[in-house]
Design a protein around this motif. Structure first.
Motif, PDB file in Angstrom:
ATOM      1  N   GLY A 206     -29.735  26.910-110.450  1.00 44.72           N
ATOM      2  CA  GLY A 206     -28.748  26.521-111.446  1.00 44.72           C
ATOM      3  C   GLY A 206     -27.331  26.872-111.038  1.00 44.72           C
ATOM      4  N   ALA A 207     -27.074  28.141-110.731  1.00 44.54           N
ATOM      5  CA  ALA A 207     -25.728  28.578-110.355  1.00 44.54           C
ATOM      6  C   ALA A 207     -25.511  28.308-108.882  1.00 44.54           C
ATOM      7  CB  ALA A 207     -25.557  30.066-110.666  1.00 44.54           C
ATOM      8  N   GLN A 208     -24.556  27.431-108.574  1.00 41.63           N
ATOM      9  CA  GLN A 208     -24.313  27.046-107.194  1.00 41.63           C
ATOM     10  C   GLN A 208     -22.834  27.151-106.863  1.00 41.63           C
ATOM     11  OE1 GLN A 208     -25.891  23.177-106.276  1.00 41.63           O
ATOM     12  NE2 GLN A 208     -27.849  23.548-107.346  1.00 41.63           N
ATOM     13  N   ILE A 209     -22.567  27.554-105.632  1.00 38.79           N
ATOM     14  CA  ILE A 209     -21.218  27.501-105.072  1.00 38.79           C
ATOM     15  C   ILE A 209     -21.288  26.554-103.885  1.00 38.79           C
ATOM     16  CG2 ILE A 209     -19.396  28.779-103.904  1.00 38.79           C
ATOM     17  CD1 ILE A 209     -20.186  31.235-105.481  1.00 38.79           C
ATOM     18  N   GLN A 210     -20.593  25.437-103.978  1.00 34.13           N
ATOM     19  CA  GLN A 210     -20.649  24.422-102.932  1.00 34.13           C
ATOM     20  C   GLN A 210     -19.445  24.549-102.004  1.00 34.13           C
ATOM     21  OE1 GLN A 210     -21.017  20.586-104.760  1.00 34.13           O
ATOM     22  NE2 GLN A 210     -23.056  21.027-105.619  1.00 34.13           N
ATOM     23  N   VAL A 211     -19.709  24.347-100.728  1.00 31.62           N
ATOM     24  CA  VAL A 211     -18.656  24.347 -99.713  1.00 31.62           C
ATOM     25  C   VAL A 211     -18.319  22.881 -99.409  1.00 31.62           C
ATOM     26  CG1 VAL A 211     -17.987  25.066 -97.397  1.00 31.62           C
ATOM     27  CG2 VAL A 211     -19.522  26.514 -98.764  1.00 31.62           C
ATOM     28  N   ILE A 212     -17.105  22.495 -99.748  1.00 29.56           N
ATOM     29  CA  ILE A 212     -16.685  21.098 -99.586  1.00 29.56           C
ATOM     30  C   ILE A 212     -15.745  21.005 -98.396  1.00 29.56           C
ATOM     31  CG2 ILE A 212     -15.560  19.130-100.687  1.00 29.56           C
ATOM     32  CD1 ILE A 212     -16.267  20.443-103.391  1.00 29.56           C
ATOM     33  N   PRO A 213     -16.147  20.316 -97.319  1.00 26.97           N
ATOM     34  CA  PRO A 213     -15.284  20.200 -96.141  1.00 26.97           C
ATOM     35  C   PRO A 213     -14.076  19.319 -96.422  1.00 26.97           C
ATOM     36  CG  PRO A 213     -17.241  18.859 -95.870  1.00 26.97           C
ATOM     37  CD  PRO A 213     -17.424  19.626 -97.141  1.00 26.97           C
ATOM     38  N   GLU A 214     -12.950  19.687 -95.824  1.00 27.37           N
ATOM     39  CA  GLU A 214     -11.722  18.905 -95.951  1.00 27.37           C
ATOM     40  C   GLU A 214     -11.166  18.649 -94.561  1.00 27.37           C
ATOM     41  OE1 GLU A 214      -9.147  21.039 -98.569  1.00 27.37           O
ATOM     42  OE2 GLU A 214     -10.249  20.452-100.381  1.00 27.37           O
ATOM     43  N   THR A 215     -10.054  17.978 -94.521  1.00 31.21           N
ATOM     44  CA  THR A 215      -9.441  17.659 -93.232  1.00 31.21           C
ATOM     45  C   THR A 215      -8.836  18.918 -92.617  1.00 31.21           C
ATOM     46  OG1 THR A 215      -7.364  17.109 -94.347  1.00 31.21           O
ATOM     47  CG2 THR A 215      -8.940  15.307 -93.961  1.00 31.21           C
ATOM     48  N   GLY A 216      -8.648  18.865 -91.311  1.00 31.30           N
ATOM     49  CA  GLY A 216      -8.003  19.970 -90.615  1.00 31.30           C
ATOM     50  C   GLY A 216      -8.928  21.156 -90.388  1.00 31.30           C
ATOM     51  N   GLY A 217     -10.244  20.946 -90.517  1.00 32.17           N
ATOM     52  CA  GLY A 217     -11.177  22.030 -90.273  1.00 32.17           C
ATOM     53  C   GLY A 217     -11.249  23.043 -91.394  1.00 32.17           C
ATOM     54  N   ARG A 218     -10.744  22.661 -92.562  1.00 28.80           N
ATOM     55  CA  ARG A 218     -10.776  23.565 -93.696  1.00 28.80           C
ATOM     56  C   ARG A 218     -11.815  23.123 -94.713  1.00 28.80           C
ATOM     57  NH1 ARG A 218      -4.466  25.059 -95.153  1.00 28.80           N
ATOM     58  NH2 ARG A 218      -3.897  25.897 -93.077  1.00 28.80           N
ATOM     59  N   SER A 219     -12.173  24.060 -95.595  1.00 22.77           N
ATOM     60  CA  SER A 219     -13.129  23.755 -96.655  1.00 22.77           C
ATOM     61  C   SER A 219     -12.689  24.450 -97.931  1.00 22.77           C
ATOM     62  CB  SER A 219     -14.545  24.242 -96.278  1.00 22.77           C
ATOM     63  OG  SER A 219     -14.989  23.633 -95.092  1.00 22.77           O
ATOM     64  N   THR A 220     -13.167  23.927 -99.026  1.00 25.04           N
ATOM     65  CA  THR A 220     -12.894  24.556-100.318  1.00 25.04           C
ATOM     66  C   THR A 220     -14.217  24.902-100.991  1.00 25.04           C
ATOM     67  OG1 THR A 220     -12.859  22.388-101.421  1.00 25.04           O
ATOM     68  CG2 THR A 220     -10.745  23.282-100.632  1.00 25.04           C
ATOM     69  N   LEU A 221     -14.153  25.921-101.860  1.00 24.33           N
ATOM     70  CA  LEU A 221     -15.326  26.360-102.603  1.00 24.33           C
ATOM     71  C   LEU A 221     -15.252  25.833-104.021  1.00 24.33           C
ATOM     72  CD1 LEU A 221     -15.570  30.097-101.416  1.00 24.33           C
ATOM     73  CD2 LEU A 221     -16.739  28.084-100.489  1.00 24.33           C
ATOM     74  N   SER A 222     -16.392  25.377-104.515  1.00 28.23           N
ATOM     75  CA  SER A 222     -16.457  24.853-105.865  1.00 28.23           C
ATOM     76  C   SER A 222     -17.670  25.452-106.556  1.00 28.23           C
ATOM     77  CB  SER A 222     -16.571  23.326-105.849  1.00 28.23           C
ATOM     78  OG  SER A 222     -16.779  22.827-107.163  1.00 28.23           O
ATOM     79  N   GLY A 223     -17.429  26.057-107.738  1.00 30.95           N
ATOM     80  CA  GLY A 223     -18.546  26.630-108.468  1.00 30.95           C
ATOM     81  C   GLY A 223     -18.089  27.772-109.354  1.00 30.95           C
ATOM     82  N   PRO A 224     -19.034  28.456-110.026  1.00 36.59           N
ATOM     83  CA  PRO A 224     -18.673  29.545-110.944  1.00 36.59           C
ATOM     84  C   PRO A 224     -17.917  30.648-110.224  1.00 36.59           C
ATOM     85  CG  PRO A 224     -20.990  28.917-111.187  1.00 36.59           C
ATOM     86  CD  PRO A 224     -20.480  28.204-109.981  1.00 36.59           C
ATOM     87  N   GLY A 225     -16.785  31.035-110.790  1.00 40.26           N
ATOM     88  CA  GLY A 225     -15.993  32.126-110.244  1.00 40.26           C
ATOM     89  C   GLY A 225     -15.064  31.706-109.140  1.00 40.26           C
ATOM     90  N   CYS A 226     -15.026  30.439-108.776  1.00 33.43           N
ATOM     91  CA  CYS A 226     -14.163  29.969-107.687  1.00 33.43           C
ATOM     92  C   CYS A 226     -12.918  29.304-108.279  1.00 33.43           C
ATOM     93  CB  CYS A 226     -14.903  28.976-106.790  1.00 33.43           C
ATOM     94  SG  CYS A 226     -16.345  29.671-105.983  1.00 33.43           S
ATOM     95  N   ARG A 227     -11.761  29.629-107.745  1.00 36.43           N
ATOM     96  CA  ARG A 227     -10.524  28.988-108.177  1.00 36.43           C
ATOM     97  C   ARG A 227      -9.561  28.922-106.999  1.00 36.43           C
ATOM     98  NH1 ARG A 227      -6.522  32.780-109.502  1.00 36.43           N
ATOM     99  NH2 ARG A 227      -7.247  34.958-109.488  1.00 36.43           N
ATOM    100  N   ARG A 228      -8.697  27.972-107.047  1.00 35.82           N
ATOM    101  CA  ARG A 228      -7.744  27.779-105.963  1.00 35.82           C
ATOM    102  C   ARG A 228      -6.599  28.794-106.100  1.00 35.82           C
ATOM    103  NH1 ARG A 228      -6.768  23.659-102.491  1.00 35.82           N
ATOM    104  NH2 ARG A 228      -8.345  22.390-103.552  1.00 35.82           N
ATOM    105  N   ILE A 229      -6.254  29.410-104.962  1.00 30.79           N
ATOM    106  CA  ILE A 229      -5.158  30.398-104.967  1.00 30.79           C
ATOM    107  C   ILE A 229      -3.918  29.756-104.350  1.00 30.79           C
ATOM    108  CG2 ILE A 229      -4.412  32.646-104.074  1.00 30.79           C
ATOM    109  CD1 ILE A 229      -7.295  33.497-104.059  1.00 30.79           C
TER     110      ILE A 229
END
Length: 229
Positions: A206-229
């Motif tokens: 149920g509780a998942q943190i997904q790693v979403i790849p982006e351009t430039g070799g970077r990734s973002t985290l999406s899920g409970p407790g994750c927020r953009r800084i």
């Protein structure tokens, strides 16, 4: 009655008395030798008793030397590690029995710090861990990890366990067994983290943190407790 003269008889008596006296002296010497022999026998018994005690003590130290004695301390390290390894194997087997009745872990007789697996579905055949399939290796590794965490929990509280991959090698039944085991740990209050690309796991967690790849070799985290800084 005799035809010998009285003087001859007296001479014979004197000679007999002299022989008797010498015999008595010899008897006294023999008695002294026998007495000394008896004393020596008693002393020998005491020495033999002391020797037996020394042999037992020497045997005890020789056994210790055979087990743990070496100039570089390797035997002692292996001996101590073997005791810990035996405990970990016992804890791992407890966890393994919860997952399947097929396998049992045993120490290798030739290499005490290596494991073999008894396969109950193959008439108790002893298999090397090197010959296990991917799914079998995952279940055995999971049992060892759980056994190790159970040992560590005697001194410190182990509340979390993270598994990185390995689920992709499991068939449907093995995957179900592994997930049921992890669910049981979750009910015991432990935090279980799973890192995997297996799509079937997404439906079960149920509780998942997904790693979403982006351009430039970077990734973002999406899920409970994750927020953009």
């Amino acid at each position: 009655m005799t035809e010998e003269s009285a003087e001859t008889l007296k001479e014979n008596i004197r000679a007999g008395d002299a022989d008797l006296k010498q015999i008595m002296v010899d008897i006294g010497g023999i008695r002294k030798i026998l007495s000394e022999d008896e004393n020596q026998r008693e002393n020998q018994k005491e020495r033999i008793k002391n020797m037996d005690a020394q042999k037992r003590e020497c045997s005890r130290w020789d056994n210790l030397h055979q087990l743990i004695g070496s100039a570089d301390g390797k035997k002692f390290r292996n001996f101590a590690q073997g005791l810990t390894f035996e405990m970990m194997t016992a804890h791992a087997n407890q966890q393994l029995r919860k997952m399947t009745d097929r396998y049992l872990l045993v120490r290798d007789t030739a290499q005490p710090l290596e494991l073999n697996v008894i396969d109950n579905y193959q008439a108790g055949e002893i298999r090397s861990t090197k010959n296990l399939s991917g799914g079998e290796s995952f279940i055995v590794s999971l049992a060892l990890a759980l056994g190790l965490s159970q040992m560590a929990s005697r001194n410190v509280r182990v509340d979390s366990l993270f598994l990185d991959e390995g689920f992709g090698t499991l068939d449907e039944d093995a995957l179900e067994t592994a997930l049921e085991t992890l669910a049981g740990l979750r009910q015991d209050g432990k935090l279980i983290g799973v890192i995997s690309h297996v799509a079937a796991l997404k439906e079960r967690i149920g509780a998942q943190i997904q790693v979403i790849p982006e351009t430039g070799g970077r990734s973002t985290l999406s899920g409970p407790g994750c927020r953009r800084i």
